[in-house]
Design a protein around this motif. Structure first.
Motif, PDB file in Angstrom:
ATOM      1  N   ALA A 176      15.725  -0.346   0.497  1.00 39.03           N
ATOM      2  CA  ALA A 176      16.680  -0.494   1.590  1.00 39.03           C
ATOM      3  C   ALA A 176      16.532   0.720   2.502  1.00 39.03           C
ATOM      4  N   HIS A 177      15.771   0.568   3.566  1.00 39.28           N
ATOM      5  CA  HIS A 177      15.466   1.687   4.453  1.00 39.28           C
ATOM      6  C   HIS A 177      16.554   1.811   5.525  1.00 39.28           C
ATOM      7  N   PRO A 178      17.081   3.010   5.758  1.00 29.67           N
ATOM      8  CA  PRO A 178      18.194   3.149   6.710  1.00 29.67           C
ATOM      9  C   PRO A 178      17.813   2.824   8.148  1.00 29.67           C
ATOM     10  N   ASP A 179      16.535   2.901   8.494  1.00 26.14           N
ATOM     11  CA  ASP A 179      16.104   2.618   9.864  1.00 26.14           C
ATOM     12  C   ASP A 179      15.435   1.256   9.995  1.00 26.14           C
ATOM     13  N   ALA A 180      14.639   0.872   9.005  1.00 26.96           N
ATOM     14  CA  ALA A 180      13.842  -0.357   9.107  1.00 26.96           C
ATOM     15  C   ALA A 180      14.492  -1.559   8.453  1.00 26.96           C
ATOM     16  N   GLY A 181      15.543  -1.372   7.661  1.00 29.30           N
ATOM     17  CA  GLY A 181      16.133  -2.478   6.926  1.00 29.30           C
ATOM     18  C   GLY A 181      15.455  -2.654   5.575  1.00 29.30           C
ATOM     19  N   GLU A 182      15.760  -3.763   4.892  1.00 26.61           N
ATOM     20  CA  GLU A 182      15.188  -3.964   3.562  1.00 26.61           C
ATOM     21  C   GLU A 182      13.705  -4.304   3.648  1.00 26.61           C
ATOM     22  N   LEU A 183      12.933  -3.636   2.783  1.00 28.36           N
ATOM     23  CA  LEU A 183      11.490  -3.825   2.734  1.00 28.36           C
ATOM     24  C   LEU A 183      11.088  -4.297   1.347  1.00 28.36           C
ATOM     25  N   ARG A 184      10.083  -5.181   1.314  1.00 27.77           N
ATOM     26  CA  ARG A 184       9.475  -5.598   0.049  1.00 27.77           C
ATOM     27  C   ARG A 184       8.043  -5.070   0.039  1.00 27.77           C
ATOM     28  N   LEU A 185       7.787  -4.153  -0.873  1.00 27.20           N
ATOM     29  CA  LEU A 185       6.534  -3.410  -0.865  1.00 27.20           C
ATOM     30  C   LEU A 185       5.721  -3.703  -2.119  1.00 27.20           C
ATOM     31  N   SER A 186       4.497  -4.187  -1.925  1.00 28.82           N
ATOM     32  CA  SER A 186       3.557  -4.334  -3.045  1.00 28.82           C
ATOM     33  C   SER A 186       2.908  -2.978  -3.286  1.00 28.82           C
ATOM     34  N   TYR A 187       2.871  -2.538  -4.547  1.00 30.15           N
ATOM     35  CA  TYR A 187       2.275  -1.230  -4.821  1.00 30.15           C
ATOM     36  C   TYR A 187       1.145  -1.363  -5.841  1.00 30.15           C
ATOM     37  N   GLU A 188       0.182  -0.469  -5.680  1.00 25.17           N
ATOM     38  CA  GLU A 188      -0.932  -0.342  -6.618  1.00 25.17           C
ATOM     39  C   GLU A 188      -1.020   1.119  -7.041  1.00 25.17           C
ATOM     40  N   THR A 189      -1.227   1.357  -8.328  1.00 21.79           N
ATOM     41  CA  THR A 189      -1.326   2.708  -8.875  1.00 21.79           C
ATOM     42  C   THR A 189      -2.733   2.919  -9.406  1.00 21.79           C
ATOM     43  N   LEU A 190      -3.396   3.926  -8.888  1.00 28.32           N
ATOM     44  CA  LEU A 190      -4.782   4.212  -9.256  1.00 28.32           C
ATOM     45  C   LEU A 190      -4.872   5.588  -9.895  1.00 28.32           C
ATOM     46  N   GLY A 191      -5.524   5.675 -11.048  1.00 26.05           N
ATOM     47  CA  GLY A 191      -5.751   6.959 -11.697  1.00 26.05           C
ATOM     48  C   GLY A 191      -6.908   7.694 -11.040  1.00 26.05           C
ATOM     49  N   LEU A 192      -6.727   8.997 -10.773  1.00 24.79           N
ATOM     50  CA  LEU A 192      -7.779   9.814 -10.174  1.00 24.79           C
ATOM     51  C   LEU A 192      -8.534  10.547 -11.271  1.00 24.79           C
ATOM     52  N   LEU A 225       1.893  -1.556   0.279  1.00 21.07           N
ATOM     53  CA  LEU A 225       1.564  -2.498   1.342  1.00 21.07           C
ATOM     54  C   LEU A 225       2.689  -3.520   1.469  1.00 21.07           C
ATOM     55  N   PRO A 226       2.885  -4.062   2.661  1.00 21.10           N
ATOM     56  CA  PRO A 226       3.968  -5.047   2.830  1.00 21.10           C
ATOM     57  C   PRO A 226       3.718  -6.300   2.001  1.00 21.10           C
ATOM     58  N   ALA A 227       4.765  -6.779   1.366  1.00 17.18           N
ATOM     59  CA  ALA A 227       4.651  -7.966   0.522  1.00 17.18           C
ATOM     60  C   ALA A 227       4.974  -9.243   1.282  1.00 17.18           C
ATOM     61  N   ASP A 228       5.441  -9.141   2.526  1.00 14.84           N
ATOM     62  CA  ASP A 228       5.706 -10.325   3.333  1.00 14.84           C
ATOM     63  C   ASP A 228       5.593  -9.942   4.803  1.00 14.84           C
ATOM     64  N   ASP A 229       5.601 -10.954   5.669  1.00 13.88           N
ATOM     65  CA  ASP A 229       5.393 -10.723   7.094  1.00 13.88           C
ATOM     66  C   ASP A 229       6.542  -9.934   7.723  1.00 13.88           C
ATOM     67  N   VAL A 230       7.767 -10.166   7.273  1.00 21.23           N
ATOM     68  CA  VAL A 230       8.905  -9.414   7.811  1.00 21.23           C
ATOM     69  C   VAL A 230       8.732  -7.928   7.533  1.00 21.23           C
ATOM     70  N   THR A 231       8.357  -7.595   6.287  1.00 22.51           N
ATOM     71  CA  THR A 231       8.139  -6.190   5.936  1.00 22.51           C
ATOM     72  C   THR A 231       6.971  -5.611   6.731  1.00 22.51           C
ATOM     73  N   ALA A 232       5.923  -6.397   6.942  1.00 23.42           N
ATOM     74  CA  ALA A 232       4.772  -5.920   7.716  1.00 23.42           C
ATOM     75  C   ALA A 232       5.203  -5.511   9.121  1.00 23.42           C
ATOM     76  N   ALA A 233       6.000  -6.340   9.761  1.00 21.91           N
ATOM     77  CA  ALA A 233       6.461  -6.027  11.116  1.00 21.91           C
ATOM     78  C   ALA A 233       7.358  -4.799  11.121  1.00 21.91           C
ATOM     79  N   ARG A 234       8.215  -4.682  10.117  1.00 20.63           N
ATOM     80  CA  ARG A 234       9.117  -3.530  10.060  1.00 20.63           C
ATOM     81  C   ARG A 234       8.368  -2.239   9.770  1.00 20.63           C
ATOM     82  N   LEU A 235       7.339  -2.323   8.936  1.00 20.14           N
ATOM     83  CA  LEU A 235       6.530  -1.133   8.670  1.00 20.14           C
ATOM     84  C   LEU A 235       5.745  -0.716   9.914  1.00 20.14           C
TER      85      LEU A 235
END
Length: 286
Positions: A232-248, A260-270
């Protein structure tokens, strides 16, 4: 100046809490309006004799679980718990919780990793060590997490923010799930007797209390490397974020987490949040 600051703090807080505030009857004559030692000892599950030794400075090395129980019984605020932690460090010679140990987690990343982060812009991405300390991040990550306060403290720490910062519960609509996932890595470190993770666990045990320790002692769940996180971002509104974790590669168990955005609404807000043209970050589905 007295050198028994830990004991004096405990006594001052005990005398400042009324029986009614902790659900006890307030009858009978009292020399002070606060709790009796016997009442606090019962609430915290320790003996009156031990509490007396702590307050008088005859025992200056209580365990963290004992102090956490006292903090819970006294209904201490987050700031008061951190104040209690400061007194414990002073009483203990600043050694047990913050003392130097070999093999400390690094607080830096390789130049090649920084170059990789630069090339990931405007993607929100962060590199953390095994404690969850934030070592480096993209500008996109700062735009994403700065407004929720995650980067306010230096070094910022993903686990500490979720449990010790009250803003985290508003930032994460699925706070319980996020808390479990952040803690999964620490549980593995505790089982391996990592002293640096033990220091962080001690700090959060005292600073947060039951919301942290109850999860810490529960059966460990899976440590997820991928998934979808709601923010729940105070400026962009609610975001749905797909995440990937990579070991270095390396010896310090550093992780790179990219969102990365998980839907088109989140993509536009990001896109609006990062100041990029529409379509810079495309939604990832499936």
């Amino acid at each position: 100046m007295s050198d028994n600051t830990l004991g004096e703090f405990l006594r001052a807080r005990r005398e400042a809490v009324t029986p009614a505030e902790v659900g006890l009857p307030g009858g009978g004559r009292r020399r002070t309006p606060g709790l009796r030692r016997s009442e606090l000892a019962t609430l915290a599950g320790i003996s009156v004799e031990y509490l007396t030794r702590l307050e008088q400075g005859r025992d200056r090395h209580p365990s963290v679980p004992v102090l956490a129980a006292l903090a819970d019984a006294l209904r201490l605020s987050t700031d008061e718990r951190l104040h209690l932690l400061h007194h414990l460090k002073a009483a203990d010679g600043a050694g047990r919780l913050v003392g130097p140990c070999q093999g400390a987690p690094t607080q830096s990343v390789r130049p090649t990793v920084r170059a990789l982060l630069d090339r990931l812009e405007p993607t929100p991405a962060v590199v953390v060590n095994r404690l969850g300390d934030v070592l480096a991040h993209t500008d996109g990550y700062e735009r994403l997490t700065g407004p929720i306060g995650l980067l306010d403290r230096r070094p910022a720490n993903l686990v500490r923010y979720v449990f010790a910062d009250p803003r985290a519960r508003a930032a994460y609509p699925e706070w319980d799930r996020v808390a479990d996932e952040r803690l999964a890595g620490l549980k593995l470190g505790v089982s391996r007797e990592d002293p640096h993770i033990a220091h962080l666990v001690d700090e959060l045990t005292l600073a947060v209390g039951a919301p942290f320790t109850d999860r810490l002692t529960s059966p460990p769940g899976p440590s997820r490397r991928t998934g979808v996180e709601r923010l729940a971002h105070p400026d962009a509104g609610e975001l749905r974020l797909s995440y990937e974790t990579l070991g270095l590669s390396g010896d310090d168990s550093q992780l790179l987490i990219a969102y990365l955005p998980a839907d088109d609404v989140t993509a536009a807000r990001l896109d609006r949040l990062t100041g990029r043209h529409p379509g810079s970050l495309r939604a990832v589905t499936g």
